[in-house]
Design a protein around this motif. Structure first.
Motif: not given
Length: 274
Positions: A70-84
């Motif tokens: 039951s872990v809820r993850i909250e993402l913050e910041g420029e997430i999409n551009i981290s894929n590269d």
């Protein structure tokens, strides 16, 4: 005259568990084990034949595990551009960091060689394509080249530069050797800060933090037993600005810069009042 001494007390989230909470967890555990067996068999049979399976099945397993806990993850910041990015790093507080961070995208974690021989954990780490490194200096060149080879093959590597877990009240000093494989190389690094902020809806303070943080000489079994009896855990994943390893004169400069950035954001996150 009677003197009344006021004792310092704090709310413990594990005291609120009910029969229904435990029953729900058992049902979720049955589902988790059933699906995990299927995933493990698929990984053993198809992981090497179909590389895509080998990469993404551990992600599915990690998603199942954080669902179980039951872990809820909250993402913050420029997430999409981290894929590269090639290399991902973060502070390290607990074994729980692995499934949380591993549930976001397929990465190969770097862990100390002792983990490979741990019961169950070692087996799962091998299935998850973990890169094991030894503390022997004689192996350092081989290990550096091994990580560099993986990075050059467009694999995403995740390293905890502290080299161990902290008590959650601070970020430990980074080991510059963690960056030896990317020193002077054209690799993009994504720094991440992980913060555990709530347990069962209660903001975490320094007295509750050891319920999550696993460090020092803590025994794994009792710590894990407490962890699985928590009804909910909230984790904040904060993405910082990316850096290129080639922009730093040495791995020590790179390490110190990233250490300062992560320490600054982590300290700020802890100081914020709900």
């Amino acid at each position: 005259m009677i003197v009344t001494v006021k004792q310092n007390t704090y709310y413990s989230p594990i005291d609120t568990l009910s029969f229904l909470d435990n029953f729900i967890f058992i049902l979720k555990l049955i589902v988790f084990v059933s699906f995990s067996i299927v995933l493990i068999i698929m990984t053993l049979l198809l992981g090497k034949i179909i590389p895509l399976f080998g990469k993404w099945l551990p992600v599915i397993f990690h998603k199942l595990l954080i669902w179980l806990l039951s872990v809820r993850i909250e993402l913050e910041g420029e997430i999409n551009i981290s894929n590269d990015c090639n290399l991902y790093i973060s502070n390290h507080l607990s074994y729980l960091d692995i499934p949380i961070l591993g549930s976001i995208y397929p990465v190969r974690f770097v862990a100390k060689s002792e983990v490979e021989n741990w019961p169950l954990f070692g087996f799962l780490a091998r299935l998850g394509r973990t890169i094991f490194i030894s503390r022997n200096r004689s192996d350092s060149l081989y290990q550096k080249n091994n990580i560099l080879k993986s990075l050059s093959s467009d694999e995403k590597i995740f390293i905890f530069p502290e080299g161990t877990t902290s008590d959650g009240n601070r970020v430990l000093d980074f080991k510059s050797s963690s960056f030896s494989s990317v020193e002077g190389q054209n690799f993009i690094i994504q720094p991440i800060v992980i913060v555990y902020s709530d347990l069962n809806g209660i903001p975490i303070n320094r007295w509750l933090r050891p319920l999550i943080a696993w460090y020092g000489n803590m025994d794994l079994e009792p710590h894990l037993s407490v962890l699985v009896h928590l009804r909910s855990i909230k984790a904040r994943i904060i993405y910082l600005d990316k850096v290129n390893a080639k922009d730093f004169s040495s791995r020590k400069d790179l390490s110190k810069y990233l250490e300062n950035q992560i320490k600054k954001v982590y300290a700020s996150a802890l100081s914020k009042k709900p």
